[in-house]
Design a protein around this motif. Structure first.
Motif, PDB file in Angstrom:
ATOM      1  N   SER B  87       0.868  -1.142  -0.044  1.00  0.00           N
ATOM      2  CA  SER B  87      -0.082  -0.042  -0.093  1.00  0.00           C
ATOM      3  C   SER B  87       0.704   1.247   0.047  1.00  0.00           C
ATOM      4  N   THR B  88       0.500   2.229  -0.929  1.00  0.00           N
ATOM      5  CA  THR B  88       1.092   3.465  -0.978  1.00  0.00           C
ATOM      6  C   THR B  88       0.537   4.262   0.422  1.00  0.00           C
ATOM      7  N   ILE B  89       0.991   5.661   0.551  1.00  0.00           N
ATOM      8  CA  ILE B  89       0.525   6.455   1.373  1.00  0.00           C
ATOM      9  C   ILE B  89      -0.692   6.559   1.710  1.00  0.00           C
ATOM     10  N   VAL B  90      -1.320   7.002   0.348  1.00  0.00           N
ATOM     11  CA  VAL B  90      -3.060   7.148   0.190  1.00  0.00           C
ATOM     12  C   VAL B  90      -3.642   6.161   0.633  1.00  0.00           C
ATOM     13  N   GLU B  91      -3.223   4.871  -0.172  1.00  0.00           N
ATOM     14  CA  GLU B  91      -3.985   3.452   0.108  1.00  0.00           C
ATOM     15  C   GLU B  91      -3.981   3.253   1.349  1.00  0.00           C
ATOM     16  N   GLY B  92      -2.837   3.588   2.134  1.00  0.00           N
ATOM     17  CA  GLY B  92      -2.828   3.200   3.687  1.00  0.00           C
ATOM     18  C   GLY B  92      -4.050   3.820   4.436  1.00  0.00           C
ATOM     19  N   ALA B  93      -4.241   5.283   4.024  1.00  0.00           N
ATOM     20  CA  ALA B  93      -4.982   6.086   4.688  1.00  0.00           C
ATOM     21  C   ALA B  93      -6.479   5.660   4.544  1.00  0.00           C
ATOM     22  N   LEU B  94      -6.697   5.366   2.974  1.00  0.00           N
ATOM     23  CA  LEU B  94      -7.930   4.766   2.685  1.00  0.00           C
ATOM     24  C   LEU B  94      -8.269   3.528   3.552  1.00  0.00           C
ATOM     25  N   ASP B  95      -7.276   2.710   3.222  1.00  0.00           N
ATOM     26  CA  ASP B  95      -7.583   1.269   4.336  1.00  0.00           C
ATOM     27  C   ASP B  95      -8.029   1.430   5.800  1.00  0.00           C
ATOM     28  N   LEU B  96      -7.446   2.385   6.172  1.00  0.00           N
ATOM     29  CA  LEU B  96      -7.831   2.625   7.570  1.00  0.00           C
ATOM     30  C   LEU B  96      -9.121   3.326   7.595  1.00  0.00           C
ATOM     31  N   ALA B  97      -9.433   4.130   6.785  1.00  0.00           N
ATOM     32  CA  ALA B  97     -10.995   4.595   6.624  1.00  0.00           C
ATOM     33  C   ALA B  97     -12.067   3.706   6.434  1.00  0.00           C
ATOM     34  N   LEU B  98     -11.480   2.639   5.637  1.00  0.00           N
ATOM     35  CA  LEU B  98     -12.758   1.511   5.462  1.00  0.00           C
ATOM     36  C   LEU B  98     -12.734   0.808   6.531  1.00  0.00           C
ATOM     37  N   HIS B  99     -11.503   0.671   7.365  1.00  0.00           N
ATOM     38  CA  HIS B  99     -11.860  -0.253   8.447  1.00  0.00           C
ATOM     39  C   HIS B  99     -12.545   0.461   9.568  1.00  0.00           C
ATOM     40  N   GLY B 100     -13.200   1.691   9.394  1.00  0.00           N
ATOM     41  CA  GLY B 100     -13.772   2.527  10.424  1.00  0.00           C
ATOM     42  C   GLY B 100     -12.889   3.494  11.097  1.00  0.00           C
ATOM     43  N   ALA B 101     -11.580   3.405  11.015  1.00  0.00           N
ATOM     44  CA  ALA B 101     -10.907   4.432  11.787  1.00  0.00           C
ATOM     45  C   ALA B 101     -10.707   5.750  11.034  1.00  0.00           C
ATOM     46  N   VAL B 102     -11.694   6.329  10.842  1.00  0.00           N
ATOM     47  CA  VAL B 102     -11.737   7.369   9.986  1.00  0.00           C
ATOM     48  C   VAL B 102     -10.739   8.575  10.797  1.00  0.00           C
ATOM     49  N   ILE B 104      -8.197   8.306  12.438  1.00  0.00           N
ATOM     50  CA  ILE B 104      -6.724   8.040  12.421  1.00  0.00           C
ATOM     51  C   ILE B 104      -6.327   8.253  10.809  1.00  0.00           C
ATOM     52  N   ALA B 105      -7.284   7.799   9.908  1.00  0.00           N
ATOM     53  CA  ALA B 105      -7.103   7.813   8.340  1.00  0.00           C
ATOM     54  C   ALA B 105      -6.806   9.724   8.166  1.00  0.00           C
ATOM     55  N   LEU B 106      -7.525  10.296   8.899  1.00  0.00           N
ATOM     56  CA  LEU B 106      -7.467  11.523   8.474  1.00  0.00           C
ATOM     57  C   LEU B 106      -6.079  12.268   9.068  1.00  0.00           C
ATOM     58  N   ILE B 107      -5.655  11.648  10.257  1.00  0.00           N
ATOM     59  CA  ILE B 107      -4.416  12.325  10.886  1.00  0.00           C
ATOM     60  C   ILE B 107      -3.365  11.807   9.726  1.00  0.00           C
ATOM     61  N   ILE B 108      -3.269  10.472   9.074  1.00  0.00           N
ATOM     62  CA  ILE B 108      -2.321  10.147   8.323  1.00  0.00           C
ATOM     63  C   ILE B 108      -2.259  11.157   6.883  1.00  0.00           C
ATOM     64  N   PHE B 109      -3.829  11.130   6.461  1.00  0.00           N
ATOM     65  CA  PHE B 109      -3.843  11.754   5.265  1.00  0.00           C
ATOM     66  C   PHE B 109      -3.466  13.496   5.376  1.00  0.00           C
ATOM     67  N   ILE B 110      -3.755  13.996   6.445  1.00  0.00           N
ATOM     68  CA  ILE B 110      -3.298  15.425   6.850  1.00  0.00           C
ATOM     69  C   ILE B 110      -1.739  15.373   6.957  1.00  0.00           C
ATOM     70  N   ALA B 111      -1.183  14.580   7.792  1.00  0.00           N
ATOM     71  CA  ALA B 111       0.454  14.589   7.999  1.00  0.00           C
ATOM     72  C   ALA B 111       1.157  14.252   6.733  1.00  0.00           C
ATOM     73  N   SER B 112       0.632  13.373   5.833  1.00  0.00           N
ATOM     74  CA  SER B 112       1.290  12.990   4.810  1.00  0.00           C
ATOM     75  C   SER B 112       1.124  13.506   3.458  1.00  0.00           C
ATOM     76  N   VAL B 113      -0.013  13.967   3.202  1.00  0.00           N
ATOM     77  CA  VAL B 113      -0.650  14.684   2.118  1.00  0.00           C
ATOM     78  C   VAL B 113      -0.680  16.177   2.198  1.00  0.00           C
ATOM     79  N   MET B 114      -1.583  16.733   3.088  1.00  0.00           N
ATOM     80  CA  MET B 114      -1.734  18.050   3.231  1.00  0.00           C
ATOM     81  C   MET B 114      -0.912  18.717   3.463  1.00  0.00           C
TER      82      MET B 114
END
Lengths: 212, 215
Positions: B87-102, B104-114
């Motif tokens: 999984s790439t960075i974005v896929e990792g964040a999406l994965d978390l979101a799909l598992h319900g950890a929205v 945490i997914a947001l933290i990763i997305f903000i820290a690694s992309v935004m």
């Protein structure tokens, strides 16, 4: 305003962020002097700060020793289990070739630099706290310690741990080791230590004590 | 106990540069213009470091270059029993979101992309606006600079997550997580953009404030 003699310049202070010039005035203990243009904190002395900073820096070093080598987290799933220390985490990238560099960087950012900063601060403030002349190289040591500040990333590591726990939780059961709590305490102590240090007071004391 | 008051008795702000002085950005001591080394802390003195802009652009460029492979290559290689997923960075964040950890997914997305992308734009904009002073008001540019300086380090979160996971999840045949090449280039990108932000001489932001012809 121009034509200053070097002695008079001692009483002036320039904001390092926006270059605004002020007459330095030692505030009451506990008070802060901030730049009126960019609000950067210029002077913030605290009572007995040198000793307190030294005590906190020593705490950082002791806690880091334990936090690095004791088990940090352990997991088990389907009969297999594994425990990892912070040291193991830093070495996680050692498998392939140039990834080793990342291991070194990680170890430096979360363990070595915080410890080195604590050691440098003790070296600089130790003699000052007892009213002695600073040890040789104290200026360079404090410059180093300040340069390393943004690269000390223990608190970021803690957030990383929280995220990793969520990722692992549906894969396996996670248990916390003693190092986990030591590391959490460590982050609080580092923040306290940085908050108690008034850079201006330290530089000024280094300058005054050098000649005495 | 926060007394917001001037350190001095001046009504009008004067910069050290205008007063014919050069200030040390490390220990705040001032010296007559032309002094090379601070006598208090031993730092090099420069009234304004215009050459710093070249360093800013150089670090920023390598930072951006490193960020590209960081998003194309896998960050994590996860093996559960005999199936391996990358999984790439974005896929990792999406994965978390799909598992319900929205969250945490947001933290990763903000820290690694935004944050990284925002930083590229912000640093570039600051360096550009100093060389070509017009638009934004200094206070707002200063706020932007402070924010960039503060937030930059936090992008390292994802690298540490990978480090912890790779060290912890080594369960023989049951499951294993290993780092992918993106962890390396992403870490480099964060380090280079931190260096870019540190190279920037923030005092240049204010020069237009007091004198439009400051340069």
């Amino acid at each position: 305003m121009p034509h200053h003699r070097t002695d008079d310049l001692d009483e002036l202070i320039a904001c390092p962020v926006c270059d605004a010039l002020y007459h330095a005035r030692m505030p009451e203990t506990g008070e802060r002097v901030t730049c009126s243009r960019c609000h950067h904190v210029l002077i913030a002395p605290k009572e007995g700060a040198f000793l307190r900073v030294i005590a906190l820096a020593l705490t950082v070093m002791i806690l880091m020793l334990g936090a690095t080598f004791f088990p940090f987290l352990s997991i088990d799933a389907q009969g297999f289990s594994n425990a990892a220390s912070v040291f193991d985490s830093a070495l996680a990238f050692t498998d392939g070739g140039w990834m080793v560099a990342l291991s070194f960087a990680t170890a430096a950012l979360i363990v070595l630099i915080p410890v080195l900063r604590a050691a440098l601060v003790i070296y600089v403030l130790g003699p000052l706290a007892f009213g002695r002349k600073p040890w040789p190289g104290a200026r360079a040591a404090f410059r180093w310690s300040e340069d390393l500040r943004p690269w000390s990333m223990a608190e970021i590591f803690v957030i990383g741990v929280a995220v990793a726990l969520v990722k692992v939780s549906d894969l396996a059961r996670v248990d916390y080791g003693p190092a986990f709590f030591m590391f959490a305490a460590l982050v609080v102590v580092i923040v306290l230590q940085d908050g108690s240090m008034c850079r201006w007071t330290i530089w000024k004391t280094l300058e005054d004590k050098k000649s005495s | 106990m926060d007394h917001m008051e001037d350190a001095g008795r001046q009504e009008k702000l004067v910069s050290a540069r205008r007063a014919g002085l050069v200030a040390c950005t490390r220990c705040t001591r001032v010296w007559p213009a032309g002094t090379d080394v601070c006598g208090r802390c031993g730092s090099d003195l420069r009234s304004r470091d215009y050459r710093s802009l070249q360093r800013v652009w150089a670090w920023l460029t390598v930072g951006i270059i490193c960020y590209i492979p960081a998003n194309l290559y896998p960050m994590l290689r996860t093996r559960v029993l005999f199936t391996e997923t990358e999984s790439t960075i974005v896929e990792g964040a999406l994965d978390l979101a799909l598992h319900g950890a929205v969250g945490i997914a947001l933290i990763i997305f903000i820290a690694s992309v935004m944050i990284p992308v925002g930083k590229f734009i912000a640093i570039g904009w600051l360096a550009y606006s100093v060389a070509k002073p017009l638009t934004m008001e200094p206070h707002r540019r200063h706020k932007l600079y402070e924010f960039v300086e503060f937030i930059g380090r936090w992008s390292m979160i994802d690298v540490f997550v990978v480090a912890i996971l790779s060290a912890l999840v080594q369960l023989n045949v049951a499951a294993a997580i290993n780092p992918g090449p993106a962890a390396f280039t992403f870490a480099l990108s964060v380090i280079f953009t931190m260096l870019a932000a540190q190279s920037f001489d923030a005092r240049m932001i204010w020069d237009t404030d007091e004198d439009p012809r400051a340069r």
